[in-house]
Design a protein around this motif. Structure first.
Motif, PDB file in Angstrom:
ATOM      1  N   ARG A 238     -12.698  -0.920 -17.333  1.00  0.00           N
ATOM      2  CA  ARG A 238     -11.969   0.184 -17.984  1.00  0.00           C
ATOM      3  C   ARG A 238     -10.553   0.303 -17.438  1.00  0.00           C
ATOM      4  O   ARG A 238      -9.606   0.524 -18.183  1.00  0.00           O
ATOM      5  N   ASP A 241      -8.540  -2.503 -18.869  1.00  0.00           N
ATOM      6  CA  ASP A 241      -8.209  -2.253 -20.269  1.00  0.00           C
ATOM      7  C   ASP A 241      -7.031  -1.290 -20.393  1.00  0.00           C
ATOM      8  O   ASP A 241      -6.143  -1.476 -21.223  1.00  0.00           O
ATOM      9  N   ARG A 242      -7.046  -0.247 -19.561  1.00  0.00           N
ATOM     10  CA  ARG A 242      -5.984   0.746 -19.663  1.00  0.00           C
ATOM     11  C   ARG A 242      -4.661   0.213 -19.152  1.00  0.00           C
ATOM     12  O   ARG A 242      -3.607   0.468 -19.723  1.00  0.00           O
ATOM     13  N   THR A 243      -4.700  -0.523 -18.044  1.00  0.00           N
ATOM     14  CA  THR A 243      -3.450  -1.021 -17.467  1.00  0.00           C
ATOM     15  C   THR A 243      -2.856  -2.157 -18.272  1.00  0.00           C
ATOM     16  O   THR A 243      -1.655  -2.385 -18.235  1.00  0.00           O
ATOM     17  N   GLY A 246      -4.905  -2.564 -23.562  1.00  0.00           N
ATOM     18  CA  GLY A 246      -5.878  -3.016 -24.546  1.00  0.00           C
ATOM     19  C   GLY A 246      -5.884  -4.504 -24.771  1.00  0.00           C
ATOM     20  O   GLY A 246      -6.572  -4.998 -25.656  1.00  0.00           O
TER      21      GLY A 246
END
Length: 313
Positions: A238, A241-243, A246
């Protein structure tokens, strides 16, 4: 095909080990409390009749042919075998590498919590009246270590000698044993997977570096790390994905990062659940590399089954 990059893995493992080493030093507790904890463990073992460290220590002390090799094993194998197994997994079993590495990392950090909450004096540092001999000090002329654990001479101040509970010598050896047993393809590797943890238990007690219950706690920490590793993997995915905005999303079925919803087999933890499904090309949870970016000798992951008709390819 997404694979873990060897250089990012090297940096990650180095950072984890540095954090572990520094945290272990910062976790130095009160010496009196550590001695009290050690004596409490010893008395509890004696009440149950499981204080095997006493006869083993006498045997290793009276038999240099056993004591000296045991000291070498305690001072070196912990730092050689574990990295060697990590490299072997990375090269030969890349589909299982990330889950295995996460398990080891989480368990190591749990061990650091144990050192902080329960500083424990090892048997070799108890008063001589308790019947233990420090074999590392007795046979130090044969090795590079001095009289302060397995640290090289003159560097004893860089180690925390009151971090006996849990025994990560035993914990890491157990991890190595599971990896060799589970993924080794030869009888020799599987035999080593059984022998290495058992040998380590004998060594840590015979050299008076750990109590039997320290070894039990080391195994328990690895069990807890195994249970928590899938959650740590999903949390890491997660964050990635955020850093990355996407960029690691878009895996099969619209999931983000193959390991964020499980291992390469599509299940949580990858290494321990439903390994029969291997149709996902995701190995490293978003660390995508080119097809040739492997360290020498690394075997590619098994080709995914493809049911697409030839005319549609």
């Amino acid at each position: 095909m997404r694979r873990p990059r060897w250089w990012t893995e090297l940096i990650l493992i180095a950072l984890v080990y540095a954090a572990y080493s520094c945290g272990r030093l910062l976790a130095r507790g009160d010496v009196a409390a550590a001695v009290d904890h050690g004596l409490a463990i010893l008395r509890f073992e004696q009440s149950l009749g499981i204080d095997a460290e006493h006869p083993l220590n006498r045997l290793f002390t009276s038999t240099p042919a056993l004591g000296i090799p045991a000291d070498f094993a305690y001072a070196s194998l912990h730092y050689l075998v574990t990295p060697a197994v990590l490299v072997w997994l990375f090269r030969r079993r890349p589909a299982h590498y990330r889950a295995a590495r996460t398990w080891l990392t989480v368990s190591t950090l749990l061990g650091l919590v144990g050192f902080t909450l329960l500083p424990t004096c090892p048997p070799r540092l108890l008063d001589a009246g308790h019947g233990f001999v420090d074999t590392m000090a007795r046979f130090s002329a044969y090795g590079w270590w001095g009289g302060e654990a397995s640290a090289p001479r003159g560097l004893g101040g860089l180690t925390n000698q009151y971090a006996a509970m849990p025994s990560l010598h035993v914990g890491w050896a157990l991890w190595c044993g599971v990896m060799l047993w589970r993924y080794g393809r030869t009888p020799l590797l599987r035999a080593l997977g059984v022998a290495y943890p058992l040998l380590t238990v004998l060594v840590v007690m015979g050299t008076a570096n750990h109590y039997f219950l320290d070894a039990v706690a080391g195994a328990a920490v690895m069990g807890a790390g195994l249970l928590l590793a899938p959650y740590a993997t999903r949390l890491a995915d997660r964050v990635l994905d955020r850093t990355s905005g996407g960029m690691t999303g878009g895996g099969p079925g619209g999931t983000s990062g193959g390991m964020s919803r499980g291992g390469p087999d599509g299940t949580s933890g990858g290494m321990f659940r439903g390994e029969s499904r291997r149709n996902s090309p995701l190995v490293s949870g978003g660390w995508e590399t080119s097809a040739g970016e492997r360290i020498p000798g690394q075997r590619p992951a098994p080709a995914a089954a493809d049911d697409t008709p030839a005319s549609a390819r």
